[in-house]
Design a protein around this motif. Structure first.
Motif, PDB file in Angstrom:
ATOM      1  N   ASP A 191       4.826  20.948  67.805  1.00 51.98           N
ATOM      2  CA  ASP A 191       4.017  22.085  67.344  1.00 51.98           C
ATOM      3  C   ASP A 191       3.204  21.707  66.108  1.00 51.98           C
ATOM      4  O   ASP A 191       2.016  22.049  65.999  1.00 51.98           O
ATOM      5  N   ARG A 192       3.846  21.008  65.176  1.00 59.59           N
ATOM      6  CA  ARG A 192       3.136  20.579  63.966  1.00 59.59           C
ATOM      7  C   ARG A 192       2.048  19.563  64.308  1.00 59.59           C
ATOM      8  O   ARG A 192       0.962  19.588  63.730  1.00 59.59           O
ATOM      9  N   LEU A 193       2.371  18.684  65.246  1.00 61.28           N
ATOM     10  CA  LEU A 193       1.388  17.694  65.671  1.00 61.28           C
ATOM     11  C   LEU A 193       0.159  18.368  66.279  1.00 61.28           C
ATOM     12  O   LEU A 193      -0.982  18.013  65.959  1.00 61.28           O
ATOM     13  N   LEU A 194       0.378  19.363  67.128  1.00 63.06           N
ATOM     14  CA  LEU A 194      -0.739  20.078  67.740  1.00 63.06           C
ATOM     15  C   LEU A 194      -1.575  20.791  66.687  1.00 63.06           C
ATOM     16  O   LEU A 194      -2.807  20.780  66.750  1.00 63.06           O
ATOM     17  N   SER A 195      -0.920  21.398  65.707  1.00 63.70           N
ATOM     18  CA  SER A 195      -1.635  22.102  64.648  1.00 63.70           C
ATOM     19  C   SER A 195      -2.547  21.150  63.875  1.00 63.70           C
ATOM     20  O   SER A 195      -3.706  21.477  63.577  1.00 63.70           O
ATOM     21  N   TYR A 221       6.253  17.636  77.721  1.00 63.47           N
ATOM     22  CA  TYR A 221       5.114  18.028  76.880  1.00 63.47           C
ATOM     23  C   TYR A 221       3.929  18.579  77.675  1.00 63.47           C
ATOM     24  O   TYR A 221       2.776  18.475  77.253  1.00 63.47           O
ATOM     25  N   CYS A 222       4.205  19.189  78.816  1.00 62.01           N
ATOM     26  CA  CYS A 222       3.141  19.810  79.606  1.00 62.01           C
ATOM     27  C   CYS A 222       2.407  20.894  78.812  1.00 62.01           C
ATOM     28  O   CYS A 222       1.175  20.961  78.821  1.00 62.01           O
ATOM     29  N   ASP A 223       3.173  21.763  78.152  1.00 58.67           N
ATOM     30  CA  ASP A 223       2.542  22.831  77.373  1.00 58.67           C
ATOM     31  C   ASP A 223       1.685  22.255  76.254  1.00 58.67           C
ATOM     32  O   ASP A 223       0.615  22.782  75.941  1.00 58.67           O
ATOM     33  N   TRP A 224       2.167  21.176  75.660  1.00 55.13           N
ATOM     34  CA  TRP A 224       1.424  20.544  74.559  1.00 55.13           C
ATOM     35  C   TRP A 224       0.088  19.999  75.067  1.00 55.13           C
ATOM     36  O   TRP A 224      -0.953  20.248  74.456  1.00 55.13           O
ATOM     37  N   ILE A 225       0.103  19.264  76.170  1.00 58.92           N
ATOM     38  CA  ILE A 225      -1.137  18.655  76.651  1.00 58.92           C
ATOM     39  C   ILE A 225      -2.114  19.714  77.132  1.00 58.92           C
ATOM     40  O   ILE A 225      -3.330  19.566  76.970  1.00 58.92           O
ATOM     41  N   ARG A 226      -1.611  20.814  77.694  1.00 63.26           N
ATOM     42  CA  ARG A 226      -2.518  21.892  78.106  1.00 63.26           C
ATOM     43  C   ARG A 226      -3.154  22.546  76.885  1.00 63.26           C
ATOM     44  O   ARG A 226      -4.352  22.866  76.891  1.00 63.26           O
ATOM     45  N   ALA A 227      -2.352  22.747  75.833  1.00 61.92           N
ATOM     46  CA  ALA A 227      -2.890  23.351  74.609  1.00 61.92           C
ATOM     47  C   ALA A 227      -3.922  22.429  73.965  1.00 61.92           C
ATOM     48  O   ALA A 227      -4.979  22.882  73.496  1.00 61.92           O
TER      49      ALA A 227
END
Length: 267
Positions: A35-39, A167-173
């Protein structure tokens, strides 16, 4: 880390990939870590957008590479070049899928002296094609992700053919962020990039001299077509001042593609 590498060390291009390891390791990336990485990726992506709109270079390569794939219409059958144009070589001279598999006998594709085992390479590519990853069949991001890293799949699931479901949700985000940045850059390029009129062809006129018709027109060859990309100023095909320039759509489209490529960092 990004600021240090760019501002202090002086790297022109910087990208990141999470460390691949088993969940039991102390340095494994947790859900909160993703989550922090995506942010932080999102923050750098929008900084990249702002820099491109101001015609400034930005070093964040993760967003630039994804935008280029979107712009070029890539639909990846494989997540990376491992086993295709990217391979790893161990100290013993064995050739593996990539640098992460160097030294692994189970992922060997040949040797430095004997060359690549084409049969083994073909078997690998056949079994690892995106079409065989049924978990990815309904995912809208699969053309960009293609199932994810082989080494990550091997580490997490013990099988390189598995999709990186963790990490499917991460890559989609992340893909959604890149699509938003791409849309903004595309909209800006279409509206402000000056597209010039290469040639005006006057057809169907048999009564008036060509030079007389051109004298009455409010545009000439070499002028910027200011109406392109501006629906409020663009005339219809029945508008005599715009009809000739509308015939040059192919030329204008090429110029716009060049403009978009420039915005995406392909200088």
């Amino acid at each position: 880390i990004f600021r240090h590498l760019v501002d202090e060390v002086g790297f022109r291009s910087v990208g990141f990939a999470p460390a691949t390891t088993a969940l039991t390791r102390d340095y494994a990336v947790s859900e909160d870590g993703y989550d922090r990485l995506l942010s932080q990726f999102r923050q750098l992506a929008f900084e990249y957008r702002d820099a491109m709109l101001e015609n400034r270079w930005h070093a964040f390569s993760n967003v630039r590479e994804t935008l280029q794939e979107i712009h070029q219409g890539h639909a990846k059958a494989y997540p990376c070049g491992a086993g295709i144009g990217l391979m790893g070589v161990s100290t013993s001279g064995d050739v593996a899928l990539c640098h992460r598999f160097a030294g692994s006998d189970n992922h060997k594709l040949g040797t430095v002296h004997g060359g690549v085992d084409r049969e083994a390479q073909t078997r690998f590519l056949d079994t690892h094609h995106l079409a065989n990853k049924t978990d990815c069949a309904t995912c809208w991001a699969r053309p960009v992700c293609s199932g994810g890293c082989y080494h990550e799949a091997h580490t997490r699931y013990g099988d390189t053919t598995k999709a990186n479901l963790h990490y499917c949700d991460w890559i989609r985000a992340w893909t959604d962020v890149c699509l938003k940045v791409y849309a903004e850059l595309l909209s800006h390029a279409l509206r402000v990039w000056k597209v010039f009129i290469e040639r005006i062809d006057i057809v169907g006129n048999v009564r008036t001299m060509d030079k007389v018709v051109r004298r009455e027109m409010r545009l000439a060859e070499g002028d910027p077509d200011r109406a392109y990309g501006d629906p409020d100023r663009r005339g219809g095909e029945d508008d005599p001042q715009r009809a000739a320039s509308h015939r040059r759509r192919g030329y204008r489209a090429a110029a716009v593609r060049k403009a978009i490529t420039r915005f995406l960092g392909g200088r």
